[in-house]
Design an enzyme around this catalytic site. Sequence first.
Site, PDB file in Angstrom:
ATOM      1  N   CYS A 146       0.751 -13.073  40.177  1.00  0.00           N
ATOM      2  CA  CYS A 146       2.770 -12.830  40.708  1.00  0.00           C
ATOM      3  C   CYS A 146       2.536 -13.242  42.259  1.00  0.00           C
ATOM      4  O   CYS A 146       2.438 -12.263  42.906  1.00  0.00           O
ATOM      5  CB  CYS A 146       3.281 -11.614  40.357  1.00  0.00           C
ATOM      6  SG  CYS A 146       5.082 -11.901  40.446  1.00  0.00           S
ATOM      7  N   GLY A 147       2.864 -14.377  42.441  1.00  0.00           N
ATOM      8  CA  GLY A 147       3.165 -14.745  43.533  1.00  0.00           C
ATOM      9  C   GLY A 147       4.297 -13.972  45.162  1.00  0.00           C
ATOM     10  O   GLY A 147       3.971 -13.502  45.666  1.00  0.00           O
ATOM     11  N   HIS A 160       5.033 -19.879  31.143  1.00  0.00           N
ATOM     12  CA  HIS A 160       5.947 -19.452  31.850  1.00  0.00           C
ATOM     13  C   HIS A 160       6.262 -21.221  31.612  1.00  0.00           C
ATOM     14  O   HIS A 160       5.770 -22.088  31.111  1.00  0.00           O
ATOM     15  CB  HIS A 160       5.625 -19.867  33.490  1.00  0.00           C
ATOM     16  CG  HIS A 160       5.286 -18.236  34.081  1.00  0.00           C
ATOM     17  ND1 HIS A 160       4.482 -17.543  33.287  1.00  0.00           N
ATOM     18  CD2 HIS A 160       6.042 -17.159  34.670  1.00  0.00           C
ATOM     19  CE1 HIS A 160       4.821 -16.419  33.970  1.00  0.00           C
ATOM     20  NE2 HIS A 160       5.881 -16.402  34.575  1.00  0.00           N
ATOM     21  N   ASP A 172      13.154 -17.605  38.020  1.00  0.00           N
ATOM     22  CA  ASP A 172      12.689 -16.596  38.778  1.00  0.00           C
ATOM     23  C   ASP A 172      13.523 -17.494  39.815  1.00  0.00           C
ATOM     24  O   ASP A 172      14.500 -18.459  39.712  1.00  0.00           O
ATOM     25  CB  ASP A 172      11.385 -17.221  38.857  1.00  0.00           C
ATOM     26  CG  ASP A 172      10.452 -16.763  39.864  1.00  0.00           C
ATOM     27  OD1 ASP A 172      11.145 -16.635  41.324  1.00  0.00           O
ATOM     28  OD2 ASP A 172       9.287 -16.488  39.400  1.00  0.00           O
ATOM     29  N   CYS A 181       8.961 -18.947  42.374  1.00  0.00           N
ATOM     30  CA  CYS A 181       7.515 -18.802  41.705  1.00  0.00           C
ATOM     31  C   CYS A 181       6.257 -19.231  42.471  1.00  0.00           C
ATOM     32  O   CYS A 181       5.628 -20.197  42.259  1.00  0.00           O
ATOM     33  CB  CYS A 181       7.622 -19.162  40.526  1.00  0.00           C
ATOM     34  SG  CYS A 181       6.313 -18.910  39.393  1.00  0.00           S
ATOM     35  N   GLY A 182       4.971 -18.073  42.845  1.00  0.00           N
ATOM     36  CA  GLY A 182       4.210 -18.183  43.825  1.00  0.00           C
ATOM     37  C   GLY A 182       3.482 -19.021  42.806  1.00  0.00           C
ATOM     38  O   GLY A 182       2.371 -19.153  43.320  1.00  0.00           O
ATOM     39  N   THR A 183       2.920 -18.688  41.709  1.00  0.00           N
ATOM     40  CA  THR A 183       1.983 -18.623  40.770  1.00  0.00           C
ATOM     41  C   THR A 183       2.243 -20.068  40.014  1.00  0.00           C
ATOM     42  O   THR A 183       2.035 -21.227  40.236  1.00  0.00           O
ATOM     43  CB  THR A 183       1.355 -17.870  39.271  1.00  0.00           C
ATOM     44  OG1 THR A 183       2.943 -17.356  38.902  1.00  0.00           O
ATOM     45  CG2 THR A 183       1.193 -16.981  40.269  1.00  0.00           C
TER      46      THR A 183
HETATM   47  O1  PYC Z   1       6.375 -15.334  42.359  1.00  0.00           O
HETATM   48  O2  PYC Z   1       4.531 -15.621  40.474  1.00  0.00           O
HETATM   49  C1  PYC Z   1       5.420 -15.946  40.920  1.00  0.00           C
HETATM   50  C2  PYC Z   1       6.238 -15.097  39.438  1.00  0.00           C
HETATM   51  C3  PYC Z   1       6.441 -14.829  38.600  1.00  0.00           C
HETATM   52  C4  PYC Z   1       7.138 -14.628  37.318  1.00  0.00           C
HETATM   53  C5  PYC Z   1       7.617 -14.065  38.646  1.00  0.00           C
HETATM   54  N1  PYC Z   1       7.122 -14.299  39.264  1.00  0.00           N
END
Ligand code: PYC
Length: 317
Positions: free
Chosen positions: A88-89, A208, A234, A238-240
Site C-alpha cells: 500500500c503506497g 483494484h 481512494d 493511490c501509490g500502488t
Molecule cells: O496507496 O497503494 C495505495 C493504496 C491501495 C489501496 C488504498 N491505497
Amino acid sequence: MRKIVAIDSHTAGEPTRVIMSGAPSLNGATLPEMRDDFLHTHTKFRTSVINEPRGSEIIVGALLLPPSVTGSTASVIYFNNVGVLSMCGHGTIGLVRTLAYTGQIKPGLHRLDTPAGTVETVLHTDGSVTVRNVPSYRWRANVPLTLPNGKQVSGDIAWGGNWFYICHDHGLQLHLQNLVELQDVSLQIRRALQENGMTGANGALIDHVELTGAPNSPVNNARNFVMCPGGAFDRSPCGTGTSAKLACLVADGKLAPGDIWRQESITGSVFTGSVIYDGDAVIPSITGSAFITAEINLVYEAGDPLANGIDTLTPMC
Ligand code: PYC
C-alpha cells in the site's frame, strides 16, 4: 475490557491506522505465511479495528512486525475491510510519518518488508516521504470488456504492488459530483473482470479498478479515481495504482527515467512519481505527505455486540 492502541494519519486524504499495541501474534516462518495467518485466523481483530463503529471502510490498517530481511526497519501487513493488501503506497507514506512522529525513525533511508517485497522509503527533512516501490509492470494492454450493463470499455492490466485494471475510455468526468456513476462503473468493471475470468499473472485476482483522465490542474499530468477492494474509493492518488500507471506509461514509451509524473486524485491531492530501470524491471518511486490525525485507544467493553465491527458486506437479516 480490551484496548488496542493506534495512530491514525491521512496521506493525501486517504487514512492509515497503524497498530501500536494490542495486535495478535502471528504464526508463520515468512511474511507471506504470517499474512495468510492474519487473514484466515484473525478476521475479528481486523474487522474490530477497521469496520464501524470504531473505524470505517476507507481506513487501511498497518500491522507492524519485526523485519524479515536484514537491514530493514520493520515488516508490515496492510489490511482493510475485506482482507489484506500485498502493498500500500499511501499506507507506507503514513506508516513512515507515524514512525517519525513517535520518534522511532529520523529523516533518511528506511526499508520496510511487505508481502509484495521490500520497499525503500526516504523520510525527507520537510516530512514528505518517497517510496521506492516493488518492480511494476503492465501485464496486458488494451483489454476489452463488456460490462453487465452492456457498456464496452478497454483497459490495461498492470501490477504496482496490487493488481489494477486501468481504464481510459469510461466516458465519465473524474469529479466528485459524479461519485455515484464512478463507483457504479468501477464496480461493474470489477464484476465483468471476474465473470470473464480475467486475472493478473498466475491467476491473481484484479481487485483494484483505476479510472484515468485529464487533470483539473494544468501543472499535473493526469487524474484518477481508484476503487479499492472493499468498495471504498481512494481519496489519494493511490501509490500502488500510480506505480501501475507509471509502468504502463513506460510500456507505451510515454515516460522515461528522469521524467516526473504528477498524479492527481479524485479529491485533487497529488503524488509525484518517477521511474528507474533495474535490468528489465521498472521501479517506480512515489512521493507524498502524510499528517497525523489521532492517537487513539480503541476500547472494547465486555458485552458490546459490535465489538467485532459491523459487517457491511453481509446482510444482517
Ligand atoms: O496507496 O497503494 C495505495 C493504496 C491501495 C489501496 C488504498 N491505497
